[in-house]
Write a protein that holds these residues in place. Structure first.
Motif, PDB file in Angstrom:
ATOM      1  N   CYS B 142      53.036  41.000  44.992  1.00  0.00           N
ATOM      2  CA  CYS B 142      52.725  42.125  44.058  1.00  0.00           C
ATOM      3  C   CYS B 142      53.935  42.439  43.074  1.00  0.00           C
ATOM      4  O   CYS B 142      54.842  42.622  43.420  1.00  0.00           O
ATOM      5  CB  CYS B 142      52.325  43.347  44.973  1.00  0.00           C
ATOM      6  N   HIS B 144      54.226  45.115  41.519  1.00  0.00           N
ATOM      7  CA  HIS B 144      54.744  46.283  41.791  1.00  0.00           C
ATOM      8  C   HIS B 144      55.954  46.304  42.743  1.00  0.00           C
ATOM      9  O   HIS B 144      57.131  46.642  42.352  1.00  0.00           O
ATOM     10  CB  HIS B 144      53.511  47.395  42.305  1.00  0.00           C
ATOM     11  N   CYS B 160      45.885  45.242  45.820  1.00  0.00           N
ATOM     12  CA  CYS B 160      47.092  45.597  46.724  1.00  0.00           C
ATOM     13  C   CYS B 160      47.116  46.663  47.440  1.00  0.00           C
ATOM     14  O   CYS B 160      46.991  47.873  46.812  1.00  0.00           O
ATOM     15  CB  CYS B 160      48.407  45.463  45.877  1.00  0.00           C
ATOM     16  N   HIS B 163      49.784  50.272  47.327  1.00  0.00           N
ATOM     17  CA  HIS B 163      49.676  51.315  46.129  1.00  0.00           C
ATOM     18  C   HIS B 163      48.437  51.365  45.291  1.00  0.00           C
ATOM     19  O   HIS B 163      48.587  51.821  44.221  1.00  0.00           O
ATOM     20  CB  HIS B 163      51.258  51.533  45.686  1.00  0.00           C
TER      21      HIS B 163
HETATM   22  S1  FES Z   1      53.372  46.888  46.308  1.00  0.00           S
HETATM   23 FE1  FES Z   1      51.261  46.288  45.478  1.00  0.00          FE
HETATM   24  S2  FES Z   1      50.759  48.214  44.783  1.00  0.00           S
HETATM   25 FE2  FES Z   1      52.768  48.604  45.352  1.00  0.00          FE
END
Ligand code: FES
Lengths: 635, 212
Positions: B142, B144, B160, B163
């Protein structure tokens, strides 16, 4: 700045502490002779600093210890310097410690009221020696591995609890992962911790009694800062210079990875333990037993050294102490010198060292390949390497008859005991053994063929002549034509062709010459002047591809002579009709005697089929052997 | 240095009023001696420390150099072409024709200091087959904060769980949680059937796609 200091001082009393540390009184003025203690503290700090940095890259386990040290030494930035500093500081520290101790004894600085501090110093000495001993094993190389084995065996010789102590130290019945983790915990944790503790006490007590001054009226009294600090700093700079020079120009050694199945007879402890090593080698001492030589005697000597402050109570005690100290110093010096001298003269020891160096260089060369080190550890690099194993297999199976450039493949002469009658008594002396097979040093190459074709009767049997052979007859008959200058080009071509049959990956062959040689050897063309029977008259398969059939007429099949398949088949059974045939063969068949793996390694070594190397091979002993055989026949 | 005579009181610097000398009987030494003592003391301390520090900085100093190991054709290693694409050993035909993402493990030869591990798992990718027979690949990491992006069947999108980042099947982000869209990887289809992939990881939490 002042404000900050005041603030800090209010809360910590730092000023007093600094004052205490820096303004120690030195009656009689600063002197060079006071620097030794400081240089010791300095070398210890070096060890702590470099040791912590090395710790960040060291990995204590049987499969990663050598590997990580290799990585530090040969790959990481400045790794060789940091390791070199750490390595040589330990040696220097021992030297400085000896100087410090000698000075303390001579000056009688152990006398009341400084006895306790003297004993603290002796404890520090033991800790430093223990640090050096544990550190020696950590690279997990052959040298450290086998030298440390001696130490743990000595521990095992301790009366009553020896076996238990040894097992505890090793972390098991034999050396392994836990030997390393234990030694490392001692070396990097317990011992430095203890050292700091005792060093603190040592300095505290030292400050309490002040410095021992032989003549306090020599110069006006001064303080530690800055006069003595300057002298100390200069001395430390000198020490650092020596360490750096050694680290940069000599470098710390790293021998091959520890291999429990490959005895390393050249293992020696660090040089400052050599005297003990040599002491234990006295026959008389060996006779009385390990515990006596390695535990009781050193224990008794240390006992006397420990009791020196008490001995000094008696009249003449101090003189006795000084004399005793010099006696030990001389003894240690003589034994160390003796050990070094003997090792230097010992041919076998030198050969072991040469082999160890060869292995060490080779394994580092192999580890640098893009394929890096396999997970099972660097030991496997050497285990699977023809360049390393070939000579050992040769020495084991072939060297009783053959030689390799005059030696047994591993750089050593092949010797035997010759019994003689001398003044009615039987004496035996070691002499060079007479080879009965060819010297295989340049097997399959041009030099090999030269000897084979020109001088067959003296070549194939080593130093025993072989005359009743058809090939020897050919050699005699053709010698004239072969050496005729008019045929020089043709003969050169023949050698090139015959050498090319082995197709060594480490050699290049001139294609044109090879083709010309092939035509002459197979009888398609003739030499310029005179003539000789072509090879194919007897060796009909020459020029074809070799196939191990075992069939033929007792004239050796020389198709692809000296190549891997040829040599494998030949060593397996040289007595088949495809080679010498039963009647002419003197060499045993090795099929079943040698494992496939060993045969493969041997053949690959002899045919040059291994990862290219820049490691120097063993020195040729051909001349030495010739001399030795001449001498053997006696004046 | 004995000539910096212990009794030379005349050169005592007035610029030494700091506490260490003020409160106690000051040792009356020349500034030069003090300076030299402190200077040399610093040098001898600094040398081992600086060499050690440089050694510690090895990963930064040798960065880039260490990874140039050359493609060795080891039979036990992964199959890799000159451009760094590895053979995933997946046929295009084996991927769902309707474009449903399929997770595939990626193997590579991994260098770890003195070791080289052959054919080990280094990551996972989502492979999607398109109508033209081409293949799209996304790193499952991800963008993020590095959790693993799943395919959510109910919404037919990527999701994902950490979060709640969500992406459509083209990898574009569907909400404001991830800083960027999913990391697409380069793919080659060789001989019209075998999928080869250039595997890369990227830094997390950046709007830009920066290879690590
Ligand atoms: S790591 Fe995937 S949404 Fe935060």
């Amino acid at each position: 700045m002042n404000k900050l200091l005041n603030w800090l001082d209010d809360r910590t009393g730092i000023r007093e502490l600094m004052h205490e540390a820096l303004f120690e009184r030195i009656p009689g003025g600063a002197r060079w002779r006071y620097v030794w203690g400081s240089t010791l503290v300095f070398t210890f700090s070096i060890q702590v600093i470099t040791g912590l940095f090395l710790w960040t890259a060291y990995s204590p386990s049987a499969q990663t210890a050598w590997e990580s040290v290799y990585y530090i030494q040969d790959v990481m930035y400045m790794g060789n310097i940091v390791r070199g500093i750490h390595h040589y500081s330990s040696s220097i520290m021992v030297v400085l410690m000896a100087i410090h101790l000698i000075q303390v004894i001579i000056d009688g600085a152990y006398k009341a009221p400084r006895e306790i501090n003297y004993w603290l110093g002796l404890i520090l000495m033991q800790i430093v020696l223990a640090l050096s001993l544990t550190g020696y094993l950590l690279p997990w190389d052959q040298k450290g591995y086998y030298a440390t084995q001696v130490t743990t065996k000595i521990m095992g010789a301790t009366p009553i609890v020896g076996a238990q102590i040894q097992e505890l130290v090793q972390g098991g019945p034999a050396y392994g992962h836990h030997t390393l983790t234990r030694f490392f915990a001692m070396h990097a944790g317990v011992l430095p911790g203890l050292l700091m503790l005792f060093l603190g006490l040592h300095i505290y007590v030292f400050r309490r009694h002040g410095i021992t001054t032989p003549d306090p009226d020599r110069a006006p009294e001064t303080t530690f800062w800055p006069d003595q600090v300057l002298k100390d700093a200069v001395a430390c700079l000198g020490v650092l210079g020596v360490i750096l020079a050694l680290a940069v120009f000599k470098g710390a050694e790293l021998s091959g990875p520890a291999n429990p199945s490959e005895a390393y007879s050249a293992a020696r402890p660090e040089w400052y333990f050599l005297f003990l090593f040599r002491f234990l080698r006295f026959e008389a001492i060996e006779h009385i037993g390990l515990a006596f030589g390695a535990i009781y005697v050193p224990g008794a000597l240390m006992g006397i050294i420990t009791l020196m402050p008490i001995i000094a109570w008696w009249k003449g005690g101090h003189k006795f102490n000084v004399a005793f100290m010099w006696l030990i110093a001389i003894g240690v010096g003589v034994l160390t010198g003796l050990a070094m001298y003997e090792d230097d003269k010992d041919v076998g020891h030198q050969a072991s060292i040469a082999e160890a160096n060869r292995d060490a260089e080779r394994v580092r060369e192999l580890a640098k390949r893009p394929s890096k080190i396999p997970i099972e550890g660097a030991g496997s690099l050497l285990r699977d390497d023809p360049f390393t194993q070939g000579p050992r297999i040769f020495a084991k199976y072939c060297a009783s008859c053959h030689r390799y450039n005059g030696h047994n493949g591993r750089g050593r002469m092949v010797m035997e005991q010759l019994k003689e009658q001398e003044n009615g008594k039987e004496v035996s002396r070691a002499v060079a053994s007479i080879p009965t097979g060819a010297d295989l040093g340049n097997f399959g190459g041009e030099g090999w063929w030269k000897l084979l074709l020109l001088n067959y009767e003296n070549h194939v049997g080593g130093f025993t002549k072989i005359e009743d052979s058809e090939m020897a007859t050919w050699s005699k008959d053709s010698r004239k034509a072969m050496q005729d200058p008019k045929n020089a080009d043709d003969v050169k071509a023949i050698y090139e062709y015959l050498a090319s049959l082995s197709a060594r990956p480490d050699s290049e062959y001139n294609k044109k010459l090879v083709e010309k040689g092939r035509k002459i050897a197979t009888g398609e063309e003739f030499i310029t002047a005179g003539k000789f029977a072509s090879c194919t008259d007897c060796h009909g398969t020459l020029g074809e591809t070799f196939e191990a059939t075992g069939e033929g007429f007792g004239y050796p099949d020389i198709a692809d002579y000296g190549s891997k398949p040829w040599l494998t088949a030949f060593i397996n059974d040289p007595g088949t009709d495809q080679f010498y045939g039963e009647d002419n063969n003197k060499m045993p068949a090795f099929k079943g005697k040698i494992s496939d793996r060993e045969l493969d390694l041997l053949v690959r070594w002899m045919t040059g089929d291994y990862y290219e190397t820049e490691v120097e091979d063993y020195e040729s002993k051909v001349k030495v052997l010739e001399e030795a055989l001449k001498a053997r026949n006696g004046p | 240095m004995d000539s910096a005579s212990p009794d030379s009181t005349s050169t005592e610097s007035p610029a030494q009023p700091t506490g260490e000398t003020a409160a106690f009987e000051p040792p009356r030494r020349g500034f030069f001696v003090k300076f030299l003592a402190a200077f040399l003391g610093m040098i001898v301390g600094a040398v081992p420390f600086v060499t050690g520090l440089l050694f510690f900085l090895d990963p930064l100093i040798r960065r880039g150099k260490a990874t140039q190991d050359g493609a060795m054709n080891n039979p036990d290693g992964v199959e890799k072409d000159e451009d760094g694409f590895v053979n995933l050993k997946v046929a295009v035909d084996a991927l769902p024709a309707d474009g449903t993402p399929q997770a595939v493990k990626v193997h590579d030869d991994k260098v770890d200091a003195w070791n080289k591990f052959l054919n080990v798992e280094v990551g996972t990718v989502w492979l999607l087959r398109n109508e033209q027979g081409g293949v799209t690949a996304f790193n499952t990491v991800c963008p993020h904060l590095g959790c693993s992006v799943d395919y959510r069947q109910s919404n037919d999108d990527f999701y994902c769980p950490c979060h709640q980042s969500a992406f459509d099947l083209k990898g574009s982000k569907l909400n404001q949680i991830p800083p960027r869209s999913m990391d697409q990887l380069k793919v080659k289809v060789k001989d019209g059937k075998n999928v080869w992939l250039k595997f890369q990881n990227f830094r997390g939490a950046t709007t830009e796609k920066i290879p690590t």
